[in-house]
Motif scaffolding. Structure first.
Motif, PDB file in Angstrom:
ATOM      1  N   ARG A  99      39.212 159.087  65.794  1.00 44.89           N
ATOM      2  CA  ARG A  99      39.301 160.195  64.844  1.00 44.89           C
ATOM      3  C   ARG A  99      38.268 161.253  65.199  1.00 44.89           C
ATOM      4  NH1 ARG A  99      43.265 158.727  60.748  1.00 44.89           N
ATOM      5  NH2 ARG A  99      44.166 156.964  61.814  1.00 44.89           N
ATOM      6  N   THR A 144      40.125 165.352  59.269  1.00 42.00           N
ATOM      7  CA  THR A 144      40.640 163.983  59.238  1.00 42.00           C
ATOM      8  C   THR A 144      41.718 163.891  58.157  1.00 42.00           C
ATOM      9  OG1 THR A 144      40.006 161.641  59.300  1.00 42.00           O
ATOM     10  CG2 THR A 144      38.975 162.972  57.583  1.00 42.00           C
ATOM     11  N   THR A 145      42.451 162.790  58.177  1.00 40.73           N
ATOM     12  CA  THR A 145      43.541 162.635  57.205  1.00 40.73           C
ATOM     13  C   THR A 145      43.179 161.580  56.153  1.00 40.73           C
ATOM     14  OG1 THR A 145      44.559 160.980  58.623  1.00 40.73           O
ATOM     15  CG2 THR A 145      45.390 163.211  58.839  1.00 40.73           C
ATOM     16  N   ALA A 146      43.687 161.769  54.954  1.00 33.51           N
ATOM     17  CA  ALA A 146      43.569 160.742  53.907  1.00 33.51           C
ATOM     18  C   ALA A 146      44.958 160.637  53.289  1.00 33.51           C
ATOM     19  CB  ALA A 146      42.527 161.137  52.882  1.00 33.51           C
ATOM     20  N   ILE A 147      45.658 159.598  53.664  1.00 38.64           N
ATOM     21  CA  ILE A 147      47.081 159.507  53.327  1.00 38.64           C
ATOM     22  C   ILE A 147      47.378 158.343  52.378  1.00 38.64           C
ATOM     23  CG2 ILE A 147      49.387 159.171  54.335  1.00 38.64           C
ATOM     24  CD1 ILE A 147      48.173 160.457  56.928  1.00 38.64           C
ATOM     25  N   ILE A 148      46.763 157.207  52.652  1.00 40.69           N
ATOM     26  CA  ILE A 148      47.155 155.993  51.925  1.00 40.69           C
ATOM     27  C   ILE A 148      46.547 155.973  50.512  1.00 40.69           C
ATOM     28  CG2 ILE A 148      47.176 153.452  52.009  1.00 40.69           C
ATOM     29  CD1 ILE A 148      48.786 154.860  54.248  1.00 40.69           C
ATOM     30  N   ARG A 154      50.098 146.445  44.861  1.00 41.98           N
ATOM     31  CA  ARG A 154      51.197 146.970  45.674  1.00 41.98           C
ATOM     32  C   ARG A 154      52.572 146.592  45.123  1.00 41.98           C
ATOM     33  NH1 ARG A 154      48.393 150.745  47.652  1.00 41.98           N
ATOM     34  NH2 ARG A 154      47.478 150.584  49.730  1.00 41.98           N
ATOM     35  N   MET A 185      42.657 155.946  49.736  1.00 46.19           N
ATOM     36  CA  MET A 185      42.115 154.634  50.129  1.00 46.19           C
ATOM     37  C   MET A 185      41.144 154.669  51.302  1.00 46.19           C
ATOM     38  SD  MET A 185      44.357 151.352  51.078  1.00 46.19           S
ATOM     39  CE  MET A 185      43.759 150.036  52.088  1.00 46.19           C
ATOM     40  N   ALA A 187      39.624 157.294  54.571  1.00 46.73           N
ATOM     41  CA  ALA A 187      39.619 158.442  55.480  1.00 46.73           C
ATOM     42  C   ALA A 187      38.529 158.172  56.502  1.00 46.73           C
ATOM     43  CB  ALA A 187      39.349 159.740  54.737  1.00 46.73           C
ATOM     44  N   THR A 188      38.928 157.946  57.740  1.00 46.24           N
ATOM     45  CA  THR A 188      37.948 157.693  58.793  1.00 46.24           C
ATOM     46  C   THR A 188      37.276 159.018  59.166  1.00 46.24           C
ATOM     47  OG1 THR A 188      39.246 155.840  59.590  1.00 46.24           O
ATOM     48  CG2 THR A 188      37.675 156.781  61.145  1.00 46.24           C
ATOM     49  N   ASP A 250      34.428 154.778  57.786  1.00 45.81           N
ATOM     50  CA  ASP A 250      35.603 154.850  56.907  1.00 45.81           C
ATOM     51  C   ASP A 250      35.094 154.992  55.478  1.00 45.81           C
ATOM     52  OD1 ASP A 250      37.449 153.924  59.109  1.00 45.81           O
ATOM     53  OD2 ASP A 250      36.174 152.154  58.926  1.00 45.81           O
ATOM     54  N   PHE A 444      46.417 148.439  62.041  1.00 45.93           N
ATOM     55  CA  PHE A 444      46.901 149.158  60.851  1.00 45.93           C
ATOM     56  C   PHE A 444      46.833 150.678  60.868  1.00 45.93           C
ATOM     57  CE2 PHE A 444      46.374 144.945  58.852  1.00 45.93           C
ATOM     58  CZ  PHE A 444      47.618 144.853  58.255  1.00 45.93           C
ATOM     59  N   TYR A 445      46.136 151.273  61.859  1.00 50.81           N
ATOM     60  CA  TYR A 445      45.929 152.721  61.725  1.00 50.81           C
ATOM     61  C   TYR A 445      47.251 153.482  61.668  1.00 50.81           C
ATOM     62  CZ  TYR A 445      47.346 154.039  66.421  1.00 50.81           C
ATOM     63  OH  TYR A 445      48.101 154.272  67.532  1.00 50.81           O
ATOM     64  N   GLY A 447      49.852 152.695  60.165  1.00 48.03           N
ATOM     65  CA  GLY A 447      50.633 152.270  59.004  1.00 48.03           C
ATOM     66  C   GLY A 447      50.885 150.776  59.083  1.00 48.03           C
ATOM     67  N   ASP A 448      51.601 150.254  58.093  1.00 44.77           N
ATOM     68  CA  ASP A 448      51.912 148.829  58.075  1.00 44.77           C
ATOM     69  C   ASP A 448      52.815 148.508  59.274  1.00 44.77           C
ATOM     70  OD1 ASP A 448      52.750 146.282  57.572  1.00 44.77           O
ATOM     71  OD2 ASP A 448      53.802 146.749  55.702  1.00 44.77           O
ATOM     72  N   ARG A 451      56.482 147.181  58.359  1.00 43.50           N
ATOM     73  CA  ARG A 451      57.447 148.193  57.919  1.00 43.50           C
ATOM     74  C   ARG A 451      57.692 149.238  59.012  1.00 43.50           C
ATOM     75  NH1 ARG A 451      54.834 149.459  52.319  1.00 43.50           N
ATOM     76  NH2 ARG A 451      53.132 148.251  53.219  1.00 43.50           N
TER      77      ARG A 451
END
Ligand SMILES: Cc1cc2nc3c(=O)[nH]c(=O)nc-3n(C[C@H](O)[C@H](O)[C@H](O)COP(=O)(O)OP(=O)(O)OC[C@H]3O[C@@H](n4cnc5c(N)ncnc54)[C@H](O)[C@@H]3O)c2cc1C
Length: 484
Positions: A99, A144-148, A154, A185, A187-188, A250, A444-445, A447-448, A451
């Protein structure tokens, strides 16, 4: 120099929390210092006449260099330039720093490149993204991104008040912008980023419009708290050559009624439109391309460490070790080949932007979630107990037991001191807290992974493979295919 400017810019009133205390001077704190020194050196390359063409491009009409993640690739040469720049920073950091903002910058660059097509989502989109892209490019903004969304329960969704009030949502609209509350959740790079690119991975229903948004949020926004995990940075460089340089922190983000000005609200209120931006192929193609170029460097690094460990203790001649080291080479070559193929199969989007083949990139990202843990497993098998045979520090080589140290730590092909240094490096890569975090990261970076693979199947043009099967069966059977 930009590196120094970057460090100075972090004294901006941001609210960073570590071990129960607010960190008032991020650049001076031991948890961040080593990592920020690394980033500073990388940023300074853009001011170095010998390096800047390797990582950047001359911005037309500006007369100054910007990082290649801001370059919109219309030609194979421009795409290759992006790729080489990602590879250069990745090689400098052995793929350990994922990142460095070139991923998030690529998202912004792609949204800017596709702005006309994306204006259907919002009439102001093109103006907003153009202004932000130019600012980020010309001011070397770290992103950086913060998505989750936070991992609370869950099995429950936004119809559960407990979840909906904690996931990031709009609490009111004002003439200046929207006010948001909730958390993100992970953000690196959060404590030292300039801005966060924020959206959600989830597919919301239309009734959840307050949760649907794509935002650019400055890290020093009033009400925004950056809550760090435990630091894995270690100032003992010889013992922890990686943890002392590459700990990308993180952090969880708390939004305690944060005002996001309208010019930084790229989308809001329409889950379908947010989903459509998230799924934009130009953005995903350019950004995920960076992920896999970086991953090649990491595989090369861990493979190199495994080779060196094998040679240092003289096990490289054993058949099963060779088989495992050969496996590492195939992993590396598969990802390299997928990067090359994704670039060779790049096609222009509607705006003429040359986008690497997304399916091949997704394949590389999926394989990476298995390849990296496997590489760690192989390195453990090669070095075995050697990783814990190392002394606590290398000081003993210079003390009263120096002669014994040199005798008993000697390697097959290297001196005792070199062998100890090598095994410390290897342990930092696979056994330290930083090493454990890296395994988790590669799993995991993207995504799952479960899925992710299922989506790979769902998106695939299945008929292209099943049609020949049905055709073959039809040719073989008398009655043909029974349709229902
Ligand atoms: C080191 C590290 C750094 C990261 N950095 C960033 C970052 O900078 N920015 C960012 O936005 N994100 C970041 N992430 C987050 C990353 O994107 C997520 O970890 C990933 O998307 C998985 O989501 P999760 O962790 O919430 O797992 P969960 O979704 O909570 O999953 C936990 C487990 O339950 C299973 N599961 C959960 N829901 C379902 C379901 N509906 N169906 C089937 N199985 C399910 C999963 O398969 C998994 O095994 C980072 C993660 C790590 C580990």
């Amino acid at each position: 120099m930009r590196g120094e400017r970057f460090i100075a810019s972090l004294h901006d009133g941001r609210s960073v929390w570590l071990e129960g205390e607010q960190v008032h001077h991020v650049p001076e704190h031991a948890a961040f210092k080593g990592t920020l020194n690394t980033i500073k050196a990388l940023f300074n390359m853009l001011d170095d006449p010998h390096e800047r063409d390797k990582v950047g491009f001359l911005v037309p009409d500006k007369g100054q260099y910007a990082h290649s993640s801001f370059l919109v690739p219309y030609t194979p040469l421009e795409l290759a330039k992006r790729s080489r720049s990602f590879a250069y920073w990745s090689a400098e950091t052995h793929g350990m720093m994922s990142r460095l903002s070139d991923y998030a910058r690529s998202l912004i660059t792609a949204w800017y490149a596709a702005r006309r097509e994306l204006t259907v989502l919002d009439p102001h989109f093109a103006d907003k993204i153009t202004a932000y892209y130019e600012e980020a490019r010309d001011r070397d903004l770290f992103l950086t991104t913060a998505i989750i969304d936070p991992q609370i329960d869950r099995s429950s969704g936004l119809d559960d008040g407990r979840i909906s009030e904690r996931f990031l949502h709009v609490v009111r609209e004002t003439s200046e912008g929207i006010v948001v509350r909730g958390a993100k959740m992970i953000a690196t790079g959060a404590p030292y980023t300039h801005d966060f690119v924020i959206f959600s991975f989830l597919q919301f229903q239309s009734r959840h419009r307050k949760h649907a948004h794509v935002l650019i949020v400055p890290a020093n926004s009033p009400g925004l708290h950056i809550v760090c995990r435990e630091s894995f940075a270690d100032t003992r460089e010889l013992n922890h050559p990686l943890s002392s340089r590459y700990d990308e922190m993180d952090a969880v983000l708390f939004f305690d009624d944060v005002l996001i000005p309208w010019e930084r609200v790229l989308l809001y209120g329409d889950p379908e439109k947010v989903l459509s931006l998230r799924a934009n192929k130009t953005a995903n193609g350019l950004a995920f391309h960076q992920n896999v170029v970086r991953f090649v460097a990491k595989l090369e690094f861990i493979t190199g460490v495994a080779f060196a460990v094998a040679e240092a203790i003289g096990v490289q001649g054993f058949l099963h070790i060779q088989e495992k080291l050969g496996e590492l080479i195939t992993q590396m070559d598969v990802i390299k080949a997928l990067v090359i193929a994704s670039e060779a199969k790049a096609v222009p989007d509607e705006a003429g932007v040359l986008v690497p083949d997304l399916q091949l990139i997704e394949t590389a990202r999926s394989l990476g979630t298995k390849y990296y843990p496997r590489a760690v497993e192989i390195l453990q098998q090669v070095g075995a107990g050697g990783f814990v045979q190392t002394p606590s520090g290398i000081e003993d080589f210079y003390g009263p037991i120096s002669e014994l140290m040199h005798r008993y730590f000697e390697g097959a092909s290297v001196s005792a001191e070199k062998k100890v240094e090598l095994f410390k490096l290897a342990w930092d890569l696979i056994g330290s807290p930083l090493g454990a975090r890296h395994q988790l990261y590669e799993r995991f970076y993207a995504g799952d992974p479960i899925r992710g693979l299922a989506n790979h199947y769902n998106r695939f043009d299945k008929e292209s493979l099943t049609a020949p099967i049905w055709k073959l069966l039809k040719a073989n059977s008398k009655g043909g295919i029974k349709t229902i």
